[in-house]
Motif scaffolding. Structure first.
Motif, PDB file in Angstrom:
ATOM      1  N   LYS A 316       0.816  -1.313   0.041  1.00 31.86           N
ATOM      2  CA  LYS A 316       0.090   0.031   0.009  1.00 31.86           C
ATOM      3  C   LYS A 316       0.952   1.281   0.039  1.00 31.86           C
ATOM      4  CE  LYS A 316      -4.523   1.762   1.868  1.00 31.86           C
ATOM      5  NZ  LYS A 316      -5.460   1.487   2.567  1.00 31.86           N
ATOM      6  N   CYS A 317       1.885   1.275   0.800  1.00 33.79           N
ATOM      7  CA  CYS A 317       2.951   2.213   0.616  1.00 33.79           C
ATOM      8  C   CYS A 317       3.358   2.565  -0.593  1.00 33.79           C
ATOM      9  CB  CYS A 317       3.974   2.059   1.600  1.00 33.79           C
ATOM     10  SG  CYS A 317       5.489   3.202   1.417  1.00 33.79           S
ATOM     11  N   ARG A 318       3.802   1.581  -1.303  1.00 35.33           N
ATOM     12  CA  ARG A 318       4.327   1.645  -2.538  1.00 35.33           C
ATOM     13  C   ARG A 318       3.324   2.156  -3.767  1.00 35.33           C
ATOM     14  NH1 ARG A 318       7.992  -3.123  -5.142  1.00 35.33           N
ATOM     15  NH2 ARG A 318       5.854  -4.137  -5.004  1.00 35.33           N
ATOM     16  N   SER A 319       1.919   1.884  -3.484  1.00 35.36           N
ATOM     17  CA  SER A 319       0.828   1.978  -4.484  1.00 35.36           C
ATOM     18  C   SER A 319       0.604   3.640  -4.242  1.00 35.36           C
ATOM     19  CB  SER A 319      -0.385   1.260  -4.044  1.00 35.36           C
ATOM     20  OG  SER A 319      -0.001  -0.065  -4.315  1.00 35.36           O
ATOM     21  N   ILE A 320       0.639   4.074  -2.861  1.00 38.04           N
ATOM     22  CA  ILE A 320       0.328   5.456  -2.818  1.00 38.04           C
ATOM     23  C   ILE A 320       1.334   6.570  -3.223  1.00 38.04           C
ATOM     24  CG2 ILE A 320       0.385   7.284  -0.756  1.00 38.04           C
ATOM     25  CD1 ILE A 320      -0.927   5.122   0.865  1.00 38.04           C
ATOM     26  N   LEU A 321       2.582   6.109  -3.079  1.00 43.18           N
ATOM     27  CA  LEU A 321       3.700   6.902  -3.853  1.00 43.18           C
ATOM     28  C   LEU A 321       3.927   6.814  -5.382  1.00 43.18           C
ATOM     29  CD1 LEU A 321       6.500   6.003  -1.205  1.00 43.18           C
ATOM     30  CD2 LEU A 321       5.124   8.127  -1.512  1.00 43.18           C
ATOM     31  N   ARG A 322       3.346   5.685  -5.745  1.00 43.08           N
ATOM     32  CA  ARG A 322       3.240   5.458  -7.303  1.00 43.08           C
ATOM     33  C   ARG A 322       2.211   6.201  -7.952  1.00 43.08           C
ATOM     34  NH1 ARG A 322       4.367  -0.614  -9.084  1.00 43.08           N
ATOM     35  NH2 ARG A 322       6.437   0.046  -8.259  1.00 43.08           N
ATOM     36  N   GLU A 323       0.991   6.226  -7.050  1.00 44.21           N
ATOM     37  CA  GLU A 323      -0.223   7.195  -7.615  1.00 44.21           C
ATOM     38  C   GLU A 323       0.222   8.726  -7.619  1.00 44.21           C
ATOM     39  OE1 GLU A 323      -4.149   7.877  -9.031  1.00 44.21           O
ATOM     40  OE2 GLU A 323      -2.770   6.101  -8.880  1.00 44.21           O
ATOM     41  N   LEU A 324       1.012   9.202  -6.581  1.00 45.48           N
ATOM     42  CA  LEU A 324       1.159  10.392  -6.613  1.00 45.48           C
ATOM     43  C   LEU A 324       2.366  10.780  -7.830  1.00 45.48           C
ATOM     44  CD1 LEU A 324       2.057  10.887  -2.851  1.00 45.48           C
ATOM     45  CD2 LEU A 324       0.126  11.775  -4.305  1.00 45.48           C
ATOM     46  N   ASN A 325       3.148   9.734  -8.185  1.00 46.98           N
ATOM     47  CA  ASN A 325       4.111   9.972  -9.189  1.00 46.98           C
ATOM     48  C   ASN A 325       3.292   9.904 -10.824  1.00 46.98           C
ATOM     49  OD1 ASN A 325       6.525  10.241  -8.091  1.00 46.98           O
ATOM     50  ND2 ASN A 325       6.938   8.118  -7.963  1.00 46.98           N
ATOM     51  N   LYS A 326       2.223   8.974 -10.778  1.00 51.47           N
ATOM     52  CA  LYS A 326       1.361   8.797 -11.890  1.00 51.47           C
ATOM     53  C   LYS A 326       0.724  10.365 -12.381  1.00 51.47           C
ATOM     54  CE  LYS A 326      -2.704   6.562 -13.682  1.00 51.47           C
ATOM     55  NZ  LYS A 326      -3.648   5.584 -13.442  1.00 51.47           N
ATOM     56  N   LYS A 327       0.127  10.972 -11.125  1.00 53.37           N
ATOM     57  CA  LYS A 327      -0.442  11.985 -11.251  1.00 53.37           C
ATOM     58  C   LYS A 327       0.693  13.238 -11.610  1.00 53.37           C
ATOM     59  CE  LYS A 327      -4.672  10.798 -10.050  1.00 53.37           C
ATOM     60  NZ  LYS A 327      -5.844  10.713 -11.038  1.00 53.37           N
ATOM     61  N   ALA A 328       1.587  13.109 -11.256  1.00 50.55           N
ATOM     62  CA  ALA A 328       2.644  14.162 -11.505  1.00 50.55           C
ATOM     63  C   ALA A 328       2.930  14.063 -12.903  1.00 50.55           C
ATOM     64  CB  ALA A 328       4.151  13.756 -10.664  1.00 50.55           C
ATOM     65  N   TRP A 329       3.117  12.901 -13.453  1.00 53.66           N
ATOM     66  CA  TRP A 329       3.422  12.638 -14.862  1.00 53.66           C
ATOM     67  C   TRP A 329       2.279  13.031 -15.610  1.00 53.66           C
ATOM     68  CZ3 TRP A 329       7.622  11.571 -17.351  1.00 53.66           C
ATOM     69  CH2 TRP A 329       8.905  11.172 -16.632  1.00 53.66           C
ATOM     70  N   GLU A 330       1.089  12.887 -15.375  1.00 57.94           N
ATOM     71  CA  GLU A 330      -0.134  13.411 -16.306  1.00 57.94           C
ATOM     72  C   GLU A 330      -0.222  14.764 -16.288  1.00 57.94           C
ATOM     73  OE1 GLU A 330      -2.997   9.347 -14.906  1.00 57.94           O
ATOM     74  OE2 GLU A 330      -3.278  11.504 -14.131  1.00 57.94           O
ATOM     75  N   GLN A 331       0.270  15.530 -14.973  1.00 57.75           N
ATOM     76  CA  GLN A 331       0.317  17.002 -15.103  1.00 57.75           C
ATOM     77  C   GLN A 331       1.341  17.643 -15.691  1.00 57.75           C
ATOM     78  OE1 GLN A 331      -1.216  18.542 -11.438  1.00 57.75           O
ATOM     79  NE2 GLN A 331      -2.541  16.663 -10.795  1.00 57.75           N
ATOM     80  N   GLY A 332       2.247  17.053 -16.169  1.00 56.84           N
ATOM     81  CA  GLY A 332       3.493  17.397 -16.893  1.00 56.84           C
ATOM     82  C   GLY A 332       4.844  17.829 -16.059  1.00 56.84           C
ATOM     83  N   TYR A 333       4.827  17.378 -14.688  1.00 57.03           N
ATOM     84  CA  TYR A 333       5.879  17.901 -13.752  1.00 57.03           C
ATOM     85  C   TYR A 333       7.358  17.425 -14.417  1.00 57.03           C
ATOM     86  CZ  TYR A 333       2.941  20.070 -10.339  1.00 57.03           C
ATOM     87  OH  TYR A 333       2.193  20.700  -9.325  1.00 57.03           O
ATOM     88  N   PHE A 334       7.368  16.296 -14.820  1.00 58.98           N
ATOM     89  CA  PHE A 334       8.674  15.749 -15.271  1.00 58.98           C
ATOM     90  C   PHE A 334       9.090  15.936 -16.592  1.00 58.98           C
ATOM     91  CE2 PHE A 334       6.953  12.404 -11.870  1.00 58.98           C
ATOM     92  CZ  PHE A 334       7.382  13.059 -11.000  1.00 58.98           C
ATOM     93  N   ARG A 335       8.139  16.528 -17.150  1.00 59.66           N
ATOM     94  CA  ARG A 335       8.619  16.908 -18.712  1.00 59.66           C
ATOM     95  C   ARG A 335       8.771  18.474 -19.246  1.00 59.66           C
ATOM     96  NH1 ARG A 335       3.938  13.617 -19.103  1.00 59.66           N
ATOM     97  NH2 ARG A 335       2.524  15.309 -19.516  1.00 59.66           N
TER      98      ARG A 335
END
Length: 336
Positions: A316-335
């Motif tokens: 669950k810990c890993r899933s929560i952090l992965r979901e935050l990363n997924k949202k960051a990718w979708e919102q363009g933070y890492f691009r």
């Protein structure tokens, strides 16, 4: 620390839009609002909502699990704040902890529960139950958390503005070796790599007795690692040893203490020994993992969970952090 401070900086993804989403939902009398965020993120996103609620003469409660002296509010709203933990006052920002909130008899028009800027300790069910018990019939409840707390209502994501690379997601190392009796080869190799790349290592364990056992195990092989091996227990000060660890060019710290002063140490790799222990809830593991606060691109800091068996809390810990990363990718933070 909390800073209710307005910013004029313009970002690719504007904080202002998040402020307006929260304010708009409050003005529409949305009952339940989830604001999901990585840990240690700013509370300034609530400025407009608090200003509006104060102007409307609403009874406001801000819940955060920190001591009164650790709460720092900017001068902009300081005049509206009474002494924390006092009786509820209309038109003021009343502040309390979860435990104090349980005994409140007042009903509030606006409640903000912030576990992003303090150690998250309570279950979603207990947070929801507390807020519903002290919310007025038409009041608004806002949770600021690593995950949605309310199963109904709306969810808004607030990601860190200075994020340039993904949040560190923990990697799992499963071993049959009893960690109290010896250091597995894969763990030794990882420690050796960390030291060779000038990354310090903090090893968290669930119990103070395990601090001594892991410390002894590492001291036995220090010639192949580093002589800078330190231990700090939660029931003693350990301040001098921690300072020596901070000042050392490289080193390893073993501790059962989740004290916040470890936050911000860079560069650092985090290892959680006995990560499958019942002591570690998924919120504890997210809290510990967030000590690796990767901001700059190409940062190599990592989080490792060492266990005999993977657990639901680890997943669950890993899933929560992965979901935050997924949202960051979708919102363009890492691009950028």
């Amino acid at each position: 620390m909390l800073f209710f401070k307005k910013s004029n900086k313009t970002k690719k993804i504007s904080k202002k839009s998040i402020e307006d989403k929260i304010l708009g939902s409050v003005m529409k009398k949305v009952r339940k609002i989830n604001v999901v965020s990585p840990l240690n993120n700013r509370a300034a996103i609530f400025n407009k909502t608090l200003d509006y609620a104060i102007a409307e003469g609403k009874k406001i409660l801000y819940i955060i699990n920190k001591d009164k002296d650790a709460i720092d509010l900017s001068a902009g709203l300081a005049n509206y704040i009474d002494d924390p933990y006092c009786e509820a006052v209309v038109g003021k920002i009343n502040i309390c902890s979860h435990n104090v909130g349980i005994y409140l008899e007042d009903k509030f028009d606006l409640i903000i529960y912030d576990e992003v800027n303090s150690r998250p300790m309570y279950t979603r069910e207990s947070i929801s139950k507390l807020m519903c018990s002290i919310s007025g019939s038409y009041g608004t409840m806002i949770t600021y958390s690593i995950e949605p707390v309310f199963r109904s209502g709306i969810t808004i994501y607030n990601l860190k503005e200075d994020l340039e690379c993904p949040i560190a997601e923990p990697r799992f190392i499963s071993t049959r070796v009893k960690l109290e009796e010896g250091i597995p080869n894969c763990v030794y190799d990882y420690l050796k790599w960390s030291i060779n790349t000038n990354n310090k290592v903090i090893i968290y364990v669930p119990h103070k007795e395990q601090v001594d056992k892991i410390y002894k195990g590492l001291k036995d092989i220090k010639e192949n690692l580093t002589s800078n091996i330190y231990r700090v227990k939660s029931d003693d000060s350990g301040r001098k040893r921690f300072i020596r660890f901070l000042l050392a060019e490289e080193g390893i710290l073993i501790t059962d203490d989740f004290n916040e002063e470890h936050i911000g140490l860079k560069p650092v790799n985090i290892m959680v020994f006995f990560a499958d222990s019942d002591v570690f809830t998924y919120k504890d593991l997210v809290y510990i993992s967030s000590r690796v606060n990767r901001i700059l691109k190409n940062t190599k800091e990592e989080v490792m969970f060492i266990c005999n068996n993977e657990t639901e809390d680890m997943d669950k810990c890993r899933s929560i952090l992965r979901e935050l990363n997924k949202k960051a990718w979708e919102q363009g933070y890492f691009r950028r």
